[in-house]
Design a protein around this motif. Structure first.
Motif, mmCIF file in Angstrom:
data_model
loop_
_atom_site.group_PDB
_atom_site.id
_atom_site.type_symbol
_atom_site.label_atom_id
_atom_site.label_comp_id
_atom_site.label_asym_id
_atom_site.label_seq_id
_atom_site.Cartn_x
_atom_site.Cartn_y
_atom_site.Cartn_z
ATOM 1 N N TRP A 199 44.109 47.635 47.344
ATOM 2 C CA TRP A 199 43.657 46.480 48.137
ATOM 3 C C TRP A 199 43.981 46.676 49.612
ATOM 4 N N ASP A 200 42.989 46.437 50.468
ATOM 5 C CA ASP A 200 43.207 46.448 51.913
ATOM 6 C C ASP A 200 43.444 45.014 52.378
ATOM 7 N N VAL A 201 44.630 44.746 52.929
ATOM 8 C CA VAL A 201 44.987 43.371 53.264
ATOM 9 C C VAL A 201 44.295 42.882 54.531
ATOM 10 N N ASP A 202 43.816 43.788 55.372
ATOM 11 C CA ASP A 202 43.050 43.380 56.556
ATOM 12 C C ASP A 202 41.633 42.983 56.172
ATOM 13 N N PHE A 203 40.961 43.887 55.443
ATOM 14 C CA PHE A 203 39.592 43.597 55.018
ATOM 15 C C PHE A 203 39.566 42.628 53.834
ATOM 16 N N ARG A 204 40.713 42.492 53.169
ATOM 17 C CA ARG A 204 40.847 41.615 51.994
ATOM 18 C C ARG A 204 39.812 41.953 50.928
ATOM 19 N N THR A 205 39.817 43.223 50.569
ATOM 20 C CA THR A 205 38.874 43.674 49.557
ATOM 21 C C THR A 205 39.485 44.813 48.762
ATOM 22 N N ALA A 206 38.956 44.993 47.543
ATOM 23 C CA ALA A 206 39.352 46.133 46.728
ATOM 24 C C ALA A 206 38.818 47.417 47.353
ATOM 25 N N VAL A 207 39.474 48.518 47.042
ATOM 26 C CA VAL A 207 39.103 49.827 47.573
ATOM 27 C C VAL A 207 39.089 50.809 46.411
ATOM 28 N N ALA A 208 38.096 51.695 46.395
ATOM 29 C CA ALA A 208 37.989 52.685 45.326
ATOM 30 C C ALA A 208 38.796 53.929 45.665
ATOM 31 N N GLN A 209 39.105 54.720 44.640
ATOM 32 C CA GLN A 209 39.892 55.934 44.831
ATOM 33 C C GLN A 209 39.245 56.867 45.848
ATOM 34 N N ALA A 210 37.918 56.932 45.836
ATOM 35 C CA ALA A 210 37.211 57.851 46.735
ATOM 36 C C ALA A 210 37.338 57.457 48.202
ATOM 37 N N GLU A 211 37.772 56.215 48.472
ATOM 38 C CA GLU A 211 37.849 55.748 49.857
ATOM 39 C C GLU A 211 39.258 55.841 50.432
ATOM 40 N N LEU A 212 40.146 56.531 49.708
ATOM 41 C CA LEU A 212 41.536 56.627 50.153
ATOM 42 C C LEU A 212 41.729 57.832 51.067
ATOM 43 N N GLU A 213 42.724 57.725 51.932
ATOM 44 C CA GLU A 213 43.196 58.889 52.658
ATOM 45 C C GLU A 213 44.702 58.765 52.877
ATOM 46 N N ASP A 214 45.365 59.892 52.871
ATOM 47 C CA ASP A 214 46.802 59.921 53.129
ATOM 48 C C ASP A 214 47.049 60.002 54.631
ATOM 49 N N ARG A 215 47.999 59.199 55.105
ATOM 50 C CA ARG A 215 48.421 59.286 56.497
ATOM 51 C C ARG A 215 49.941 59.378 56.525
ATOM 52 N N GLU A 216 50.435 60.247 57.373
ATOM 53 C CA GLU A 216 51.880 60.432 57.479
ATOM 54 C C GLU A 216 52.489 59.267 58.256
ATOM 55 N N ARG A 217 53.531 58.676 57.687
ATOM 56 C CA ARG A 217 54.174 57.528 58.304
ATOM 57 C C ARG A 217 55.704 57.660 58.208
ATOM 58 N N ASP A 218 56.374 57.080 59.204
ATOM 59 C CA ASP A 218 57.838 57.016 59.163
ATOM 60 C C ASP A 218 58.258 55.958 58.151
ATOM 61 N N ALA A 219 59.337 56.237 57.432
ATOM 62 C CA ALA A 219 59.869 55.285 56.453
ATOM 63 C C ALA A 219 61.372 55.544 56.329
ATOM 64 N N ALA A 220 61.968 54.963 55.321
ATOM 65 C CA ALA A 220 63.408 55.165 55.115
ATOM 66 C C ALA A 220 63.740 54.948 53.646
ATOM 67 N N TYR A 221 64.691 55.734 53.160
ATOM 68 C CA TYR A 221 65.257 55.486 51.841
ATOM 69 C C TYR A 221 66.380 54.453 51.982
ATOM 70 N N HIS A 222 66.363 53.475 51.074
ATOM 71 C CA HIS A 222 67.429 52.471 51.019
ATOM 72 C C HIS A 222 68.090 52.610 49.652
#
Length: 857
Positions: A199-222
């Protein structure tokens, strides 16, 4: 072939050719499809419909040129080419452009306002309008964009039959999409399900597997401490502590000795004190974090797998708008050992977006002592919708699916039946099919799209009975369930208990685009045309959408027709910037093409595009466009030179003339073979290389003879060879440089070069009694000596008419004998005043003594 009087302009130029010839082609129907031809004589193209959401970019020009080259070649080979144009004006890109352009947003609860007019300039706050009003604006804006797109395509010289244009939101596309959906529904191949959905919370719609892409993002282990009811604790690493209230279990690998004693026991979640089981599953990674993970509903696809395979409950907290929903701890499904404390903690998260909720819960965990140490920064890949700006969530919702997983083996086999250009692109297709992890979700919670042709009865409390959908009759299609009424009901029963409600979702844009062969060929509308066109011959497209457009089209054709949708798949690469980065709107490095077409000419830009081999990414290079423009100018000038003095004509007897035609016959064979294999780049390279040899070497070699210095018969031989060669070269270049070739063709031929037949070697070889390799060798020897003479004159900065007063030429005896046979041409062109001394040698070597240039009169 029809002949006419030769009329050569005094000063031929490239300027204005695009406007001149596109108008003539349209008026004369040069590219009109002849539907009376039988299927064997038809070449049908499943043209990619560009997304109508602003402007075309140079990548479109690049790939569409590739398609046009093949279309023109097939037309010249005698095929009736079906080359339609489609507009993809359906889906999220269109909606976003309309929202930004007019400053509006869609509110389906509002009534239609027939008098609504958008503001001249969008304001700071968007205006809420009804769905019908919003769709009207989508149609208005896409119509303007389509006109701009068509203007650019015509200027580029695409040989499209514009009478076959369609749009992915037009009535025909709606009808065909709805018909196919109802067929799938009837066969049990389309179904709806309440399930975890990307689900895309901006577009507020379901998304199919074919429409995905990976993007590198900063995160943290807690690292979080989970208490055990009987004492002690376990520590679990997570990058998403905000999902702690959604935790339904913790999981470790069944062979992990650290956690084996805990399997079947329970632990308590920090802050919320929910009792959750400790379970075992093969997907748990002992090397990741602390080796034991939370299962939350839902943080990622792995959570969904664990939830499904371990039969866990749902405890969802993320809403479709991306905020954490309000819940009451202690109620069924939200049990806690300390409901009051859980509620106090959760109330500080409810209503917050994910990022803010994450920051706050870390503070709460730190204050409670449940956070072990401090968060440890990492960088990792996060799933995004390819057009979205925020990471995807997984939200439980009702969606429509097309069965896919059970057909994976059949789809692999279909892919192997396709003839791929280049062949290695098939691997990308197979990798995608093998990596599928669920059926295709085709429903979207948007506004501008093709509606599902369904309604639902409402029970006495006004709740939809989703298990009893009311399908539209096929004869009524297309329908819009938000305004149309199902059979057996009246409009005043809409959304009333005991009445009906329309399906609010629309189809994913790929659910329509996957039917472009059927739409263009008018399936279920014109059976005669459909059977002449389907399956089509080729699908041209970029390699980035193999997983979406190509795959989904193969799936739909397999399900609906038990066949491939086309025989060939011709794959283009990307256009990259000088740093080898893909040029795209999202990266902000695109170049709009019209200025390029005006600066370099359409033929110059097409020349650059045709240099990009099938499947290969190509650097944006205006330098190559300038080279293409110079080639077009040279074609004008060389054609003028040949056609200005076409007489006398006669038998082709001279060895150099026989050599040039033999050599050109080989080029024709090679170019034909390459284009038949969709490998347009070598065809252009061989044709261009020959053309420059023809201009720079052959014409210079025979110029004096052509002007009559050696008698009429010798001049006639040269003229006849030049005219035959020019005729073939005009046609060889026609698919690549359509404007300049049409211009020079019109000086001496009737009709369009693009309706002329593709050259064959026999046209060149029959007049000389077949190929003559000795003549080719003699021509090459003569041009080699002439090239050495020119080089010497250039080095001494002397004019080309400077005489050669003496020369020594050393070469193998065979080469010297060949040179003797064309010496008359070499001597006249090189201005030799005496016969050179020729000495037999194992290698070529020459020495020249130059005289003084002739004084000008």
């Amino acid at each position: 072939m029809s002949q006419k009087s030769i009329v050569v302009p005094e000063k031929p130029a490239l300027e204005g050719l695009e406007t001149k010839w596109q108008a003539r082609w349209e008026a004369e129907g040069t590219y009109a499809f002849d539907r009376a031809r039988p299927r064997a004589e038809i070449y049908a193209i499943d043209t990619p419909p560009p997304t109508v959401s602003g402007s075309l970019h140079v990548g479109h020009v690049f790939s569409f040129t590739h398609t046009d080259v093949i279309a023109r070649f097939q037309r010249m080979r005698g095929k009736a080419v079906f080359y339609p144009m489609g507009w993809d004006d359906n889906g999220l890109p269109t909606e976003r452009r309309v929202q930004n352009f007019y400053g509006v947003r869609c509110d389906p609860s509002l009534p239609y306002d027939p008098n609504f007019q958008p503001p001249e300039k969008p304001g700071k706050d968007p205006i809420s309008i009804s769905r019908p009003n919003f769709i009207d604006l989508c149609r208005r804006l896409t119509k303007e964009d389509e006109q701009a797109f068509e203007h650019l395509w015509r200027y580029l010289g695409l040989s499209v039959d514009w009478s076959a244009t369609y749009a992915t939101i037009d009535k025909r596309s709606q009808r065909i999409s709805q018909i196919d959906f109802l067929h799938l529904l009837k066969r049990g191949l389309a179904y709806q399900l309440e399930a975890p959905t990307l689900w895309d919370v901006d577009f507020r719609t379901a998304v199919a597997q074919a429409e995905l892409e990976d993007r590198e993002r900063d995160a943290a282990y807690h690292l979080l401490r989970f208490d055990r009811p009987g004492g002690g604790a376990i520590e679990i690493d997570t990058t998403r502590p905000e999902l702690l209230p959604a935790c339904v279990a913790v999981v470790a690998h069944p062979a992990d000795e650290r956690y084996k004693p805990l399997f079947g026991q329970h632990v308590l979640t920090p802050l919320f004190r929910a009792k959750v089981p400790v379970l075992a599953h093969e997907l748990a990674d002992p090397e990741k974090g602390s080796g034991i993970a939370m299962i939350c509903t839902f943080g990622d696809i792995t959570d969904v797998t664990w939830w499904r395979e371990l039969s866990l409950p749902v405890r969802a907290v993320i809403q479709p708008d991306g905020r954490l929903k309000r819940i009451t701890w202690g109620q069924p499904g939200w049990e806690s050992d300390n409901a009051a404390a859980a509620q106090q903690s959760y109330d500080q998260l409810a209503g917050q977006f994910v990022t803010k909720a994450r920051a706050r819960i870390v503070e709460l965990l730190r204050e409670s002592g449940s956070l072990v140490g401090e968060p440890r920064p990492i960088t990792h890949n996060v799933k995004f919708y390819e057009k979205g700006d925020k990471p995807l969530e997984i939200v439980t919702s009702r969606q429509w699916f097309i069965k896919t997983m059970e057909f994976r083996s059949a789809l692999i086999e279909r892919g192997r039946q396709v003839k791929w250009h280049p062949d290695y692109m098939r691997t990308r297709y197979e990798n995608w099919v093998n990596g599928l992890n669920g059926d295709w979700c085709i429903s979207r919670q948007r506004f501008s799209g093709i509606p599902f042709p369904l309604w639902y009865p409402l029970d006495n409390s006004g709740q939809p009975e989703y298990g009893r959908p009311i399908a539209a009759e096929e004869s009524r299609l297309p329908v819009d369930p938000s305004t149309d009424v199902p059979a057996g009901f009246t409009a005043d029963q809409r959304d009333k208990p005991g009445g009906f409600t329309g399906e609010p979702d629309v189809m994913d844009t790929w659910a329509t685009s996957s039917l472009t062969p059927q739409i263009a060929a008018r399936w279920c509308e014109d059976d005669d045309l459909f059977h002449r066109l389907f399956p089509m011959d080729v699908r041209p497209q970029g390699h980035d959408i193999i997983r979406t457009w190509l795959f989904s089209t193969v799936l739909r054709s397999h399900l609906a027709h038990d066949s491939l949708p086309w025989t060939h798949a011709a794959i283009s690469g990307f256009v990259t910037d000088p740093d080898r980065k893909k040029m795209s709107k999202s990266k902000g490095n695109v170049i709009t093409p019209f200025a390029l077409l005006e600066e370099h000419g359409s033929d110059g830009v097409r020349y650059w595009a045709a240099g990009g081999r099938p499947g290969a990414d190509t650097v944006f290079d205006p330098g190559q466009m300038r080279v293409g423009r110079r080639l077009a100018i040279k074609l004008l000038n060389a054609s003028k030179f040949v056609l200005t003095k076409p007489e006398p004509r006669g038998p082709i007897t001279e060895l150099a003339d026989r050599g040039i035609l033999t050599r050109l016959g080989e080029v024709v064979n090679t170019a034909t073979e390459s284009l038949n294999d969709y490998d347009y780049t070598p065809a252009l390279e061989r044709s261009e290389s020959f053309f420059w040899f023809f201009c720079d070497d052959y014409l210079e070699l025979v110029k004096a003879r052509r002007y009559g210095d050696h008698g009429e018969a010798a001049a006639a031989s040269a003229n006849s060879a030049m005219l035959l060669a020019l005729d073939a070269m005009h046609r060889l270049f026609a698919p690549f440089l359509p404007f300049v070739t049409e211009e020079v063709w019109s000086w001496w031929k009737d009709g369009s070069v693009h309706r002329a037949s593709w050259p064959v070697a026999a046209e060149l070889l029959d007049p000389i009694g077949g190929g003559d390799q000795r003549a080719v060798e003699a021509l090459n020897e003569g041009c080699r000596v002439l090239g050495e003479v020119r080089k010497r004159k250039s080095e001494e900065k002397k004019p080309l008419r400077t005489p050669v007063v003496s020369a020594i030429i050393r070469a193998p005896r065979h080469n010297l004998d060949l040179l003797d046979e064309v010496w008359r041409d070499v001597s006249a062109s090189g201005v030799f005043v005496s016969t050179p001394r020729k000495e037999e040698s194992t290698s070529f070597e020459s020495v020249y003594e130059l005289g003084e240039p002739e004084a000008r009169a």
